[in-house]
Motif scaffolding. Structure first.
Motif, PDB file in Angstrom:
ATOM      1  N   UNK A 180       0.825  -1.212   0.000  1.00 38.78           N
ATOM      2  CA  UNK A 180       0.000   0.000   0.000  1.00 38.78           C
ATOM      3  C   UNK A 180       0.855   1.255   0.000  1.00 38.78           C
ATOM      4  N   UNK A 181       1.882   1.291   0.852  1.00 32.91           N
ATOM      5  CA  UNK A 181       2.749   2.466   0.906  1.00 32.91           C
ATOM      6  C   UNK A 181       3.556   2.615  -0.378  1.00 32.91           C
ATOM      7  N   UNK A 182       4.019   1.504  -0.950  1.00 30.50           N
ATOM      8  CA  UNK A 182       4.780   1.582  -2.190  1.00 30.50           C
ATOM      9  C   UNK A 182       3.914   2.112  -3.332  1.00 30.50           C
ATOM     10  N   UNK A 196      10.893   6.373  -0.806  1.00 30.83           N
ATOM     11  CA  UNK A 196       9.866   5.647  -0.052  1.00 30.83           C
ATOM     12  C   UNK A 196       9.411   4.403  -0.807  1.00 30.83           C
ATOM     13  N   UNK A 197       9.256   4.536  -2.126  1.00 27.94           N
ATOM     14  CA  UNK A 197       8.849   3.393  -2.944  1.00 27.94           C
ATOM     15  C   UNK A 197       9.895   2.280  -2.907  1.00 27.94           C
ATOM     16  N   UNK A 198      11.159   2.629  -3.085  1.00 25.80           N
ATOM     17  CA  UNK A 198      12.221   1.628  -3.105  1.00 25.80           C
ATOM     18  C   UNK A 198      12.376   0.949  -1.746  1.00 25.80           C
ATOM     19  N   UNK A 242      10.828  -0.860   5.954  1.00 27.30           N
ATOM     20  CA  UNK A 242       9.491  -0.255   6.042  1.00 27.30           C
ATOM     21  C   UNK A 242       9.537   1.043   6.839  1.00 27.30           C
ATOM     22  N   UNK A 243      10.316   1.056   7.922  1.00 27.07           N
ATOM     23  CA  UNK A 243      10.440   2.272   8.739  1.00 27.07           C
ATOM     24  C   UNK A 243      11.113   3.388   7.956  1.00 27.07           C
ATOM     25  N   UNK A 244      12.140   3.051   7.157  1.00 30.27           N
ATOM     26  CA  UNK A 244      12.795   4.071   6.331  1.00 30.27           C
ATOM     27  C   UNK A 244      11.832   4.652   5.300  1.00 30.27           C
ATOM     28  N   UNK A 245      11.008   3.778   4.700  1.00 31.59           N
ATOM     29  CA  UNK A 245      10.011   4.275   3.763  1.00 31.59           C
ATOM     30  C   UNK A 245       9.014   5.201   4.430  1.00 31.59           C
ATOM     31  N   UNK A 246       8.645   4.868   5.662  1.00 34.27           N
ATOM     32  CA  UNK A 246       7.724   5.718   6.406  1.00 34.27           C
ATOM     33  C   UNK A 246       8.366   7.054   6.752  1.00 34.27           C
ATOM     34  N   UNK A 247       9.666   7.035   7.072  1.00 35.52           N
ATOM     35  CA  UNK A 247      10.373   8.292   7.357  1.00 35.52           C
ATOM     36  C   UNK A 247      10.425   9.180   6.115  1.00 35.52           C
TER      37      UNK A 247
END
Length: 231
Positions: free
Chosen positions: A76-78, A124-126, A168-173
């Motif tokens: 979902x985030x990607x 964030x996608x990667x 996942x946390x890095x993408x959220x950041x």
């Protein structure tokens, strides 16, 4: 100082505030992991893997379902990140002048803003794609009955699961940083204020209380003793 020069001073200060906070957070995670939510969750995931792999045939379905939920969240985030990055490209040619923008209004500055936002969403996608990769790998490893009771393999599975969570946390950041970059469109002052507010809120979201640390430490010791006796 002229209004056009605010971007060269205020924007780096805002990025510096977020950078200093995350350097402190990284140091605390490495030195005192139980004081942070990320470190405490990593310990919890290790205990979860230990519990699931104590009897893979019995707990395998539960483990795979849990991993699947994490994959869905990362997907979902990607998807959101790559969609927002594409939208930034669609509106790249809209350089309409507005009175809401306070600061440098040149076309070069506007292009830099859009580039920073697009790169933020691409990161964030990667990160979320990398998270999906780790989770998919764990879903196979965690249900392997032939490796039951092998502590070194259990630790490898736990590390792989934690790597997925860290990605996942890095993408959220990156999503958190995108809030400040989007507000930069309306001027450097709003961007700086958002950076300070984000760091303030993240401090309370990333740190743990003494009561929480004591409860987790006690439950970890009891659970680890029981699971090691079982394995």
């Amino acid at each position: 100082m002229q209004v056009q020069e605010l971007d060269y001073v205020v924007v780096p200060l805002g990025v510096l505030v977020l950078g200093i906070y995350h350097v402190w957070l990284l140091y605390t995670i490495i030195r005192h992991p139980s004081r942070t939510v990320i470190g405490l969750n990593a310990q919890s995931r290790y205990q979860w893997v230990l519990s699931i792999m104590a009897d893979p045939l019995k707990n395998g379905v539960l483990g795979v379902q849990t991993i699947r939920n994490n994959i869905m969240a990362s997907t979902l985030l990607a998807t959101t990140a790559i969609t927002l990055s594409s939208l930034i490209g669609v509106f790249a040619n809209n350089d309409s002048d507005t009175k809401l923008v306070y600061g440098n209004k040149t076309s070069l500055n506007s292009s830099i803003k859009r580039l920073c936002i697009s790169l933020c969403f691409l990161v964030a996608f990667l990160c979320n794609v990398q998270s999906i990769r780790y989770y998919a790998h764990v879903s196979f490893l965690i249900t392997t009955p032939a490796l039951k009771g092998k502590k070194y393999f259990i630790e490898y599975v736990a590390k792989t699961l934690n790597r997925g969570s860290y990605s996942w946390s890095l993408g959220l950041r990156a999503f958190y940083l995108s809030f400040s970059l989007v507000l930069w469109i309306y001027g450097p002052i709003t961007m700086f204020a958002c950076c300070c507010l984000t760091s303030f809120i993240l401090y309370f979201l990333d740190t743990t209380t003494q009561i929480t640390r004591d409860l987790h430490t006690k439950s970890f010791k009891e659970r680890e003793t029981e699971d090691m006796e079982t394995t």
